[in-house]
Design a protein around this motif. Structure first.
Motif, short mmCIF file in Angstrom:
data_model
loop_
_atom_site.label_atom_id
_atom_site.label_comp_id
_atom_site.label_asym_id
_atom_site.label_seq_id
_atom_site.Cartn_x
_atom_site.Cartn_y
_atom_site.Cartn_z
N MET A 1 40.90 -34.91 5.43
CA MET A 1 42.44 -34.88 5.50
C MET A 1 43.07 -34.52 6.75
O MET A 1 42.41 -33.71 7.31
CB MET A 1 42.72 -33.92 4.20
N ASN A 2 44.11 -35.33 7.19
CA ASN A 2 44.56 -35.00 8.28
C ASN A 2 46.31 -34.90 8.03
O ASN A 2 46.78 -35.87 7.59
CB ASN A 2 44.59 -36.23 9.34
N GLY A 3 46.89 -33.84 8.53
CA GLY A 3 48.37 -33.53 8.11
C GLY A 3 48.63 -33.02 6.62
O GLY A 3 48.07 -32.30 6.19
N SER A 4 49.64 -33.97 6.12
CA SER A 4 49.88 -33.79 4.74
C SER A 4 50.33 -32.23 4.66
O SER A 4 50.15 -31.52 3.75
CB SER A 4 49.02 -33.66 3.68
N VAL A 5 51.09 -32.00 5.64
CA VAL A 5 51.71 -30.76 5.80
C VAL A 5 50.73 -29.38 6.42
O VAL A 5 50.73 -29.16 7.42
CB VAL A 5 52.67 -30.19 4.65
N SER A 6 49.81 -29.26 5.13
CA SER A 6 48.83 -28.30 5.48
C SER A 6 47.85 -27.96 4.53
O SER A 6 48.03 -28.61 3.25
CB SER A 6 49.50 -26.72 5.90
N PHE A 7 46.67 -27.95 4.69
CA PHE A 7 45.59 -27.25 3.84
C PHE A 7 46.01 -26.68 2.48
O PHE A 7 45.88 -26.51 1.62
CB PHE A 7 44.33 -26.79 4.50
N TRP A 8 46.98 -25.21 3.24
CA TRP A 8 47.46 -24.53 1.93
C TRP A 8 48.14 -24.89 1.15
O TRP A 8 48.17 -24.45 -0.04
CB TRP A 8 48.30 -23.28 3.13
N TRP A 9 49.04 -25.95 1.56
CA TRP A 9 50.03 -26.42 0.22
C TRP A 9 49.05 -27.57 -0.48
O TRP A 9 49.35 -27.41 -1.42
CB TRP A 9 51.19 -27.60 1.12
N ASN A 10 48.25 -28.29 0.38
CA ASN A 10 47.20 -28.98 -0.76
C ASN A 10 46.55 -28.16 -1.63
O ASN A 10 46.39 -28.75 -2.90
CB ASN A 10 46.25 -29.87 -0.02
N GLN A 11 46.28 -26.94 -1.18
CA GLN A 11 45.32 -26.07 -2.22
C GLN A 11 46.32 -25.79 -3.51
O GLN A 11 45.49 -25.43 -4.51
CB GLN A 11 45.08 -24.97 -1.43
N ILE A 12 47.62 -25.74 -3.40
CA ILE A 12 48.23 -25.34 -4.48
C ILE A 12 49.15 -26.51 -4.93
O ILE A 12 50.07 -26.19 -5.76
CB ILE A 12 49.19 -23.98 -4.24
N ASP A 13 48.81 -27.63 -4.34
CA ASP A 13 49.77 -28.66 -4.59
C ASP A 13 51.32 -28.40 -4.15
O ASP A 13 51.78 -27.38 -4.10
CB ASP A 13 49.88 -29.07 -6.13
N LEU A 14 51.90 -29.65 -3.59
CA LEU A 14 53.17 -29.61 -3.17
C LEU A 14 54.06 -29.48 -4.17
O LEU A 14 54.07 -29.92 -5.40
CB LEU A 14 53.62 -30.71 -2.36
N PRO A 15 55.24 -28.51 -3.98
CA PRO A 15 56.18 -28.07 -4.92
C PRO A 15 57.12 -29.20 -5.54
O PRO A 15 57.21 -30.10 -4.83
CB PRO A 15 56.95 -26.78 -4.47
N GLU A 16 57.40 -29.07 -6.78
CA GLU A 16 58.42 -30.07 -7.18
C GLU A 16 59.79 -29.79 -6.32
O GLU A 16 60.11 -28.83 -5.99
CB GLU A 16 58.83 -29.60 -8.83
N THR A 17 60.25 -30.99 -6.14
CA THR A 17 61.59 -30.84 -5.10
C THR A 17 62.83 -30.28 -6.04
O THR A 17 63.11 -30.69 -7.10
CB THR A 17 61.91 -32.52 -4.96
N ARG A 18 63.35 -29.56 -5.08
CA ARG A 18 64.65 -28.73 -5.62
C ARG A 18 65.70 -29.87 -5.27
O ARG A 18 65.86 -30.82 -4.28
CB ARG A 18 64.80 -27.58 -4.78
#
Ligand SMILES: Cc1cc2nc3c(=O)[nH]c(=O)nc-3n(C[C@H](O)[C@H](O)[C@H](O)COP(=O)(O)OP(=O)(O)OC[C@H]3O[C@@H](n4cnc5c(N)ncnc54)[C@H](O)[C@@H]3O)c2cc1C
Length: 454
Positions: A1-18
């Motif tokens: 995986m390259n990019g997708s904001v970060s590993f940290w976000w992928n680890q917890i899934d991107l949040p629901e949009t506000r």
């Protein structure tokens, strides 16, 4: 995986949009940017005065920037070093600043526990390794300098002592201090956003602020009118109207391994979960994650021409190779470990490499940032300081030496690009000379420090 904001976000899934800003509105305080700076400011302000209407505007989602991508070092660094404040404000003032940052590490840990934010926090201290004589010389000088202050707690370690804690190949020694914790950055950002929202702060996402002016933040979806407007846009600041040459957006990149086996960990040690860095000029930073991977960051493409920022963390292949090589050089036992994710982020670099927080009482415009690579802790202190400045509290922290510090703009292009390129080339050459056997700090690095104002 390259990019997708970060590993940290992928680890917890991107949040629901506000929701985005629904149109023009009024508020007491408008905060631009939902990273740690913006979120901590909202948190302390709302806690202090619950009836304030506080609006946070975020171009993507809360934690999209450096706050959701960093190396997870919650540490006590004074951005740009304490020396400059000793010169400008005296020893006591510099000491107060350092003490405040030491305490801020514990404040973040305290609030996370109090608010139920589980960010994988372990306070194992900061461990800096030397891998040649020149690096060890710098660590020894640092430890000796620290010993001149009250309550010093930096330990200088021999090669054998250092290896016992973290077995880095080629160690010539190390240094350790207790004022640092490992965190999972996106968990902290996500938790903070959730907490401030639950307190009644309005957080609007996918809302791009085009310009900040006294009493207003002008966005693509309407204007927020407010008595105070806080700029908390860090590495993205150059994108705001009139601020193109303010803080330079510097890139930093990380890679993370797959979870490593017990056999590999037995070779490496690292049982204390210290955050790990080295004493090179173009330094690296690393952590052992909660699920037993190594995340390692540092070198890469430091700056893109024209202050370009970001492509959701996309990272050059050459940077990934560099970081993997560094990982395997430090820890030969990781030779066959897969790299699972690479990502990058932008940090804000002021012309003098010194972070600032401030408020202009005439216009109500406030700001904080320019933390370079050391903002995880300082953002909390900035949030508390902005709260006191906005509320007019004459607290101790509003007189710290970084408050209302002003700095000149960066040079126009192509000078800006050339300067950063030359700086990192010089650091690269200096590191290489030192690794090849030069016993003292290379004059190239000293010169680069002087030229850059670092
Ligand atoms: C790869 C990397 C590794 C790092 N590692 C460490 C570390 O281990 N330890 C450490 O102490 N520091 C580290 N740092 C630095 C640290 O992460 C930052 O100093 C800190 O997160 C800054 O927080 P912030 O809220 O000021 O900025 P950010 O987190 O960047 O937040 C700014 C926010 O503003 C939003 N925004 C920007 N412009 C606009 C606009 N025009 N309109 C609306 N919204 C806007 C952005 O989308 C972003 O969400 C690292 C940084 C990077 C990039």
């Amino acid at each position: 995986m390259n990019g997708s904001v970060s590993f940290w976000w992928n680890q917890i899934d991107l949040p629901e949009t506000r929701p985005a800003l629904p149109g023009s509105i009024q508020a007491d305080v408008c905060i631009v940017g939902a990273g740690y700076t913006g979120l901590w400011t909202a948190y302390y302000l709302k806690k202090a005065v619950p009836e304030l209407r506080i609006v946070v505007l975020e171009q993507k989602f809360a934690g999209y920037g450096a706050s959701g991508r960093n190396g997870g070092w919650l540490t006590n660094s004074v951005t740009g070093g304490r020396e400059q404040y000793i010169k400008s404000h005296g020893r006591d003032s510099a000491h107060r600043f350092q003490t405040a940052l030491n305490e801020t590490v514990d404040e973040v840990i305290r609030v996370a526990a109090h608010e139920g934010i589980d960010a994988d926090i372990v306070k194992g201290g900061e461990f800096t390794v030397a891998r040649n004589d020149a690096q060890y010389g710098r660590l020894a000088a640092y430890a000796a300098g620290e010993a001149e202050w009250d309550n010093t707690d930096v330990e200088l370690l021999t090669a054998a002592q250092a290896r016992e804690r973290i077995n880095v190949a080629g160690t010539t020694g190390g240094a350790w201090h207790p004022h640092a914790a490992r965190i999972q950055p996106a968990k902290l950002a996500e938790g903070l956003a959730r907490v401030v929202e639950s307190l009644g702060v309005e957080l609007y996402e996918n809302t791009h602020v085009i310009e900040i002016a006294p009493g207003q933040a002008i966005t693509d979806r309407g204007t927020v009118t407010a008595g105070h407007v806080v700029r908390a846009t860090e590495g993205f600041t150059a994108g705001l109207k009139g601020l193109h040459r303010a803080w330079l957006p510097m890139n930093s990149s990380l890679v993370v391994t797959e979870p490593l086996s017990d056999a590999v960990w037995e070779t490496i040690g690292w049982d204390g979960r210290q955050v790990l860095g080295d004493a090179a000029h173009a330094y690296m930073y690393a952590q052992r994650t909660a699920d037993d991977r190594i995340a390692i960051g540092g070198r890469g493409v430091p700056y893109r021409y024209g202050s370009q920022t970001d492509n959701d963390g996309q990272t050059a292949q050459s940077t990934i190779v560099l970081l993997k090589t560094l990982l395997n050089t430090f820890f030969p036992a990781t030779g066959s470990a897969q790299i699972e994710h690479a990502w990058s982020g932008v940090l804000g670099v002021p012309r003098d490499w010194a972070a600032t927080v401030g408020l202009d009482p005439q216009t109500g415009l406030a700001w904080a940032g320019g933390y370079v690579g050391t903002g995880v802790t300082a953002t909390n202190l900035a949030g508390r300081t902005l709260t006191d400045l906005i509320l007019g509290n004459a607290s101790d922290i509003v007189s710290l030496p970084w408050v209302n510090h002003r700095v000149r703009n960066w040079e126009p292009e192509p000078l800006r690009w050339l300067a950063v390129k030359a700086l990192y080339t010089a650091y690269g050459w200096a590191d290489s000379a030192e690794q090849k056997g030069r016993h003292t700090t290379s004059p190239l690095a000293k010169m680069a420090d002087i030229v850059s104002g670092r």
